[in-house]
Design a protein around this motif. Sequence first.
Motif, short mmCIF file in Angstrom:
data_model
loop_
_atom_site.label_atom_id
_atom_site.label_comp_id
_atom_site.label_asym_id
_atom_site.label_seq_id
_atom_site.Cartn_x
_atom_site.Cartn_y
_atom_site.Cartn_z
N ILE A 133 -2.72 -6.26 -6.30
CA ILE A 133 -1.89 -6.46 -5.10
C ILE A 133 -1.66 -7.96 -4.89
CG2 ILE A 133 -1.79 -6.21 -2.58
CD1 ILE A 133 -3.29 -3.52 -2.96
N LEU A 167 0.83 -1.20 0.00
CA LEU A 167 0.00 0.00 0.00
C LEU A 167 0.86 1.25 0.00
CD1 LEU A 167 -2.82 -0.86 2.60
CD2 LEU A 167 -2.91 -1.05 0.10
N CYS A 178 -4.67 2.96 2.14
CA CYS A 178 -5.63 1.92 1.77
C CYS A 178 -6.77 2.50 0.93
CB CYS A 178 -6.15 1.19 3.00
SG CYS A 178 -6.79 2.26 4.28
N VAL A 218 -6.99 1.78 -2.93
CA VAL A 218 -7.32 0.46 -3.47
C VAL A 218 -8.81 0.44 -3.79
CG1 VAL A 218 -7.25 -2.03 -3.09
CG2 VAL A 218 -5.51 -0.57 -2.03
N THR A 234 -4.40 4.83 -8.22
CA THR A 234 -5.13 3.75 -7.55
C THR A 234 -4.64 2.41 -8.10
OG1 THR A 234 -6.93 3.77 -9.19
CG2 THR A 234 -7.22 5.14 -7.21
N THR A 235 -4.95 1.37 -7.36
CA THR A 235 -4.73 0.00 -7.81
C THR A 235 -5.93 -0.79 -7.33
OG1 THR A 235 -3.12 -1.80 -7.95
CG2 THR A 235 -3.43 -0.79 -5.77
N ASN A 236 -5.94 -2.09 -7.61
CA ASN A 236 -7.05 -2.92 -7.13
C ASN A 236 -6.52 -4.12 -6.35
OD1 ASN A 236 -6.79 -5.27 -9.00
ND2 ASN A 236 -7.22 -3.73 -10.56
N TYR A 237 -7.43 -4.78 -5.69
CA TYR A 237 -7.08 -5.89 -4.81
C TYR A 237 -6.39 -7.02 -5.58
CZ TYR A 237 -10.27 -3.35 -1.78
OH TYR A 237 -10.88 -2.37 -1.06
#
Length: 162
Positions: free
Chosen positions: A99, A85, A131, A134, A93-96
Amino acid sequence: MIYTAHYNSPLGGITLTSDGMALTGLYFDGERDFPDLSPGRKKDLPLFGDVMRWLDLYFDGKEPDFSPALNPTGTAFQMSVWAILRTIPYGETTNYGAIAKRLEKKTGKRMSAQAVGGAVGRNPISIIVPCHRVIGANGSLTGYAGGLDKKEYLLELEGAID
């Protein structure tokens, strides 16, 4: 001993916690995972001044160029997710699932986006350990302990969403 301080943000009160050496928690007042802070003690630590300076910059729409000392407590898996994170750039942004793939590549073990989501949701140092950056695989804003309205505000502040 748990030391505490309070910060008034544009999103409401934020409680800071420390072990005396580093920040151990940053919680929106009233969030679902707000910890039991007894027998906490309010104390004016230099660290809290650093954290408040960081938050002032952040809420002024600037990317802070320093990080206060952090000491979140969690499982080895949670700590590995929280470390990722901290690498998500300001305003991005990123996504679950992404990760989970990074963890799989690092460990060679299969990871699920749901397991990552559980670790992200237990992040004790919100905002500084971002966080809120995400999101769901489809671009949707998903869970945030402080509330989706706060997540949306933080992402808009950073220019990550319109």
